[in-house]
Design a protein around this motif. Sequence first.
Motif, PDB file in Angstrom:
ATOM      1  N   HIS A  60       0.974  -1.181  -0.121  1.00 52.22           N
ATOM      2  CA  HIS A  60       0.018   0.010   0.020  1.00 52.22           C
ATOM      3  C   HIS A  60       1.015   1.046   0.136  1.00 52.22           C
ATOM      4  CE1 HIS A  60      -2.773  -2.843   2.604  1.00 52.22           C
ATOM      5  NE2 HIS A  60      -2.429  -3.352   1.350  1.00 52.22           N
ATOM      6  N   VAL A  61       0.920   2.099  -1.047  1.00 52.85           N
ATOM      7  CA  VAL A  61       1.779   3.083  -1.326  1.00 52.85           C
ATOM      8  C   VAL A  61       1.066   4.525  -1.151  1.00 52.85           C
ATOM      9  CG1 VAL A  61       3.559   4.365  -2.370  1.00 52.85           C
ATOM     10  CG2 VAL A  61       3.596   1.703  -2.128  1.00 52.85           C
ATOM     11  N   ALA A  62       1.444   5.401  -0.613  1.00 53.09           N
ATOM     12  CA  ALA A  62       0.753   6.990  -0.686  1.00 53.09           C
ATOM     13  C   ALA A  62       2.251   7.835  -0.905  1.00 53.09           C
ATOM     14  CB  ALA A  62      -0.002   7.208   0.440  1.00 53.09           C
ATOM     15  N   ILE A  63       1.971   8.833  -1.626  1.00 50.97           N
ATOM     16  CA  ILE A  63       3.150   9.858  -1.952  1.00 50.97           C
ATOM     17  C   ILE A  63       2.531  11.184  -1.226  1.00 50.97           C
ATOM     18  CG2 ILE A  63       4.329  10.935  -3.571  1.00 50.97           C
ATOM     19  CD1 ILE A  63       4.104   8.677  -5.402  1.00 50.97           C
ATOM     20  N   LEU A  64       3.206  11.939  -0.405  1.00 51.92           N
ATOM     21  CA  LEU A  64       2.878  12.944   0.364  1.00 51.92           C
ATOM     22  C   LEU A  64       3.754  14.126  -0.246  1.00 51.92           C
ATOM     23  CD1 LEU A  64       2.952  11.500   4.001  1.00 51.92           C
ATOM     24  CD2 LEU A  64       1.009  11.267   2.330  1.00 51.92           C
ATOM     25  N   ASP A  65       3.174  15.199  -0.011  1.00 50.37           N
ATOM     26  CA  ASP A  65       4.170  16.330  -0.483  1.00 50.37           C
ATOM     27  C   ASP A  65       4.633  16.865   1.049  1.00 50.37           C
ATOM     28  OD1 ASP A  65       2.084  17.895   1.529  1.00 50.37           O
ATOM     29  OD2 ASP A  65       1.112  18.814  -0.279  1.00 50.37           O
ATOM     30  N   GLU A  66       5.429  17.978   1.025  1.00 50.29           N
ATOM     31  CA  GLU A  66       6.173  18.693   2.086  1.00 50.29           C
ATOM     32  C   GLU A  66       5.353  18.910   3.328  1.00 50.29           C
ATOM     33  OE1 GLU A  66       5.630  21.990  -0.592  1.00 50.29           O
ATOM     34  OE2 GLU A  66       5.896  19.930  -0.670  1.00 50.29           O
ATOM     35  N   ASN A  67       4.049  18.995   3.026  1.00 54.73           N
ATOM     36  CA  ASN A  67       3.233  19.396   4.238  1.00 54.73           C
ATOM     37  C   ASN A  67       2.403  18.249   4.503  1.00 54.73           C
ATOM     38  OD1 ASN A  67       3.510  22.175   4.069  1.00 54.73           O
ATOM     39  ND2 ASN A  67       2.088  22.189   2.141  1.00 54.73           N
ATOM     40  N   GLY A  68       2.653  16.898   3.994  1.00 60.43           N
ATOM     41  CA  GLY A  68       2.041  15.788   4.694  1.00 60.43           C
ATOM     42  C   GLY A  68       0.748  15.509   3.664  1.00 60.43           C
ATOM     43  N   THR A  69       0.543  16.241   2.728  1.00 58.27           N
ATOM     44  CA  THR A  69      -0.886  16.069   2.037  1.00 58.27           C
ATOM     45  C   THR A  69      -0.741  14.890   1.125  1.00 58.27           C
ATOM     46  OG1 THR A  69      -1.548  18.308   2.348  1.00 58.27           O
ATOM     47  CG2 THR A  69      -2.622  17.085   0.559  1.00 58.27           C
ATOM     48  N   ILE A  70      -1.649  14.022   0.910  1.00 60.49           N
ATOM     49  CA  ILE A  70      -1.528  12.981  -0.320  1.00 60.49           C
ATOM     50  C   ILE A  70      -1.583  13.445  -1.365  1.00 60.49           C
ATOM     51  CG2 ILE A  70      -2.440  10.662  -0.807  1.00 60.49           C
ATOM     52  CD1 ILE A  70      -3.322  10.204   2.231  1.00 60.49           C
ATOM     53  N   VAL A  71      -0.632  13.084  -2.608  1.00 61.83           N
ATOM     54  CA  VAL A  71      -0.840  13.542  -3.806  1.00 61.83           C
ATOM     55  C   VAL A  71      -1.021  12.439  -4.576  1.00 61.83           C
ATOM     56  CG1 VAL A  71       0.532  15.711  -3.460  1.00 61.83           C
ATOM     57  CG2 VAL A  71       1.822  13.645  -4.017  1.00 61.83           C
ATOM     58  N   GLU A  72      -0.630  11.198  -4.142  1.00 58.12           N
ATOM     59  CA  GLU A  72      -0.888   9.765  -5.168  1.00 58.12           C
ATOM     60  C   GLU A  72      -0.977   8.686  -4.205  1.00 58.12           C
ATOM     61  OE1 GLU A  72      -2.146   8.431  -7.915  1.00 58.12           O
ATOM     62  OE2 GLU A  72      -0.699   9.963  -8.844  1.00 58.12           O
ATOM     63  N   THR A  73      -1.781   7.851  -4.684  1.00 64.36           N
ATOM     64  CA  THR A  73      -1.832   6.467  -4.001  1.00 64.36           C
ATOM     65  C   THR A  73      -2.118   5.518  -5.030  1.00 64.36           C
ATOM     66  OG1 THR A  73      -4.502   6.448  -3.706  1.00 64.36           O
ATOM     67  CG2 THR A  73      -3.003   7.375  -1.763  1.00 64.36           C
ATOM     68  N   ASN A  74      -1.713   4.117  -4.725  1.00 62.17           N
ATOM     69  CA  ASN A  74      -1.849   3.155  -5.698  1.00 62.17           C
ATOM     70  C   ASN A  74      -3.037   2.090  -5.553  1.00 62.17           C
ATOM     71  OD1 ASN A  74      -1.080   1.750  -3.427  1.00 62.17           O
ATOM     72  ND2 ASN A  74       0.473   0.290  -4.407  1.00 62.17           N
ATOM     73  N   ARG A  75      -3.243   1.490  -6.158  1.00 57.94           N
ATOM     74  CA  ARG A  75      -4.347   0.354  -6.196  1.00 57.94           C
ATOM     75  C   ARG A  75      -4.621  -0.286  -4.864  1.00 57.94           C
ATOM     76  NH1 ARG A  75      -4.252  -1.778 -10.901  1.00 57.94           N
ATOM     77  NH2 ARG A  75      -5.392  -0.119 -11.923  1.00 57.94           N
ATOM     78  N   ALA A  76      -3.408  -0.798  -4.348  1.00 58.44           N
ATOM     79  CA  ALA A  76      -3.476  -1.280  -3.268  1.00 58.44           C
ATOM     80  C   ALA A  76      -3.925  -0.864  -2.100  1.00 58.44           C
ATOM     81  CB  ALA A  76      -2.081  -2.216  -2.959  1.00 58.44           C
TER      82      ALA A  76
ATOM     83  N   VAL B  46      11.547  12.771   8.607  1.00 56.75           N
ATOM     84  CA  VAL B  46      11.980  12.457   7.155  1.00 56.75           C
ATOM     85  C   VAL B  46      11.883  13.729   6.232  1.00 56.75           C
ATOM     86  CG1 VAL B  46      11.689  11.201   5.062  1.00 56.75           C
ATOM     87  CG2 VAL B  46      11.685   9.904   7.273  1.00 56.75           C
ATOM     88  N   ILE B  47      10.730  14.445   6.443  1.00 51.41           N
ATOM     89  CA  ILE B  47      10.521  15.750   5.394  1.00 51.41           C
ATOM     90  C   ILE B  47      11.535  16.777   5.794  1.00 51.41           C
ATOM     91  CG2 ILE B  47       9.066  17.557   5.045  1.00 51.41           C
ATOM     92  CD1 ILE B  47       6.580  15.536   5.789  1.00 51.41           C
ATOM     93  N   GLN B  48      11.964  16.708   7.299  1.00 51.37           N
ATOM     94  CA  GLN B  48      12.740  17.818   7.669  1.00 51.37           C
ATOM     95  C   GLN B  48      14.316  17.403   7.295  1.00 51.37           C
ATOM     96  OE1 GLN B  48      11.791  18.184  11.728  1.00 51.37           O
ATOM     97  NE2 GLN B  48       9.786  19.035  11.125  1.00 51.37           N
ATOM     98  N   GLY B  49      14.485  16.238   7.107  1.00 52.83           N
ATOM     99  CA  GLY B  49      15.839  15.832   6.536  1.00 52.83           C
ATOM    100  C   GLY B  49      16.580  15.224   8.019  1.00 52.83           C
ATOM    101  N   GLU B  50      15.734  15.131   9.074  1.00 50.51           N
ATOM    102  CA  GLU B  50      16.745  14.637  10.277  1.00 50.51           C
ATOM    103  C   GLU B  50      16.746  13.017  10.141  1.00 50.51           C
ATOM    104  OE1 GLU B  50      14.454  15.411  13.736  1.00 50.51           O
ATOM    105  OE2 GLU B  50      13.941  17.656  13.031  1.00 50.51           O
ATOM    106  N   LEU B  51      15.849  12.329   9.237  1.00 47.05           N
ATOM    107  CA  LEU B  51      16.057  10.975   8.963  1.00 47.05           C
ATOM    108  C   LEU B  51      16.193  10.599   7.497  1.00 47.05           C
ATOM    109  CD1 LEU B  51      13.602   9.148  11.649  1.00 47.05           C
ATOM    110  CD2 LEU B  51      15.995   9.470  11.913  1.00 47.05           C
TER     111      LEU B  51
END
Length: 300
Positions: free
Chosen positions: A32-48, A94-99
């Motif tokens: 199950h995959v979701a792609i987020l922008d820098e604010n945490g908003t979902i911009v894409e998900t896959n069929r699963a 992760v977004i902030q580059g700490e991880l």
Amino acid sequence: MVTCAAMVVSSRESLVKGVELYKKVLNAMSTHVAILDENGTIVETNRAWQDFGSANGLQGDISCIRQNYLKICDGNGSDLENDGAKVAVGIRKVIQGELDEFLMQYPCHSPEEERWFAVRAVAYREDGVCRVIVSHDNITPIVEVQKDLEKKEEELKKQADRLEETNIALRVLLEQRNEDKKQLEAAVFANVDRLVLPYIEKLSNSRLNDHQKTLVEIANSNLQEIVSPFLQHLSSLEARLTPQEIEVAHLIRKGRSSKEIAEILFLSVAGVDFHRKNLRRKFGLTHSSKNLRSYLMSLQ
């Protein structure tokens, strides 16, 4: 010559084909995959992702696009120790580059079954734009195997503990049996030595004909053979000697003469010789040329 318009059309076609390939690859994944922008908003998900939401009663748009994933994970913000809040904290790092990567396992049970997932978040940055790929893998089979292994390990530990307890009990019983055996041997030897052999010796010193003396010697020899194995297992002189004989025996082992022993114990030399004679008799040395001190030195 290729015109600029033709180049633009070709570039657009390549871009469209790239997007289509990207979506095919994304939708082909069982994760199950979701792609987020820098604010945490979902911009894409896959069929699963979408199928999982539909199967679990997700209301509204099952693609979840334009929903803020971090806010959903935060919940009401009152419990910072729940799994959702921990995931939100990890993704923000992760977004902030700490991880470089965030990974966590969490339970996601339904009324019908128990399930466990592993959430993984990694960022990719291009032209100053940050995107975070969030994937959820169903690790229920792995967790169930781990639980089975832990259960079997616990069962093996309990069996080992029970086996150890049994071994301890058996060792105690064996030690008790050995102790009982030693006591029995000591009792048999003491009874024969004190209640039988003295009378045999008296008989041998009485007026007997040759045939009678032979019978007495055979009886004495047989009795000595009976008690001799017990002598090998007796661990101390105390099991077979009187207190006075023990003192004499210890002094003999130290190399004291009969005269010295008599002076130390306030006995006559004849009294010491009497004890020497009893010691030789009790150790089966009456008819042997073996030195009494050498024999005592050989005892533990």
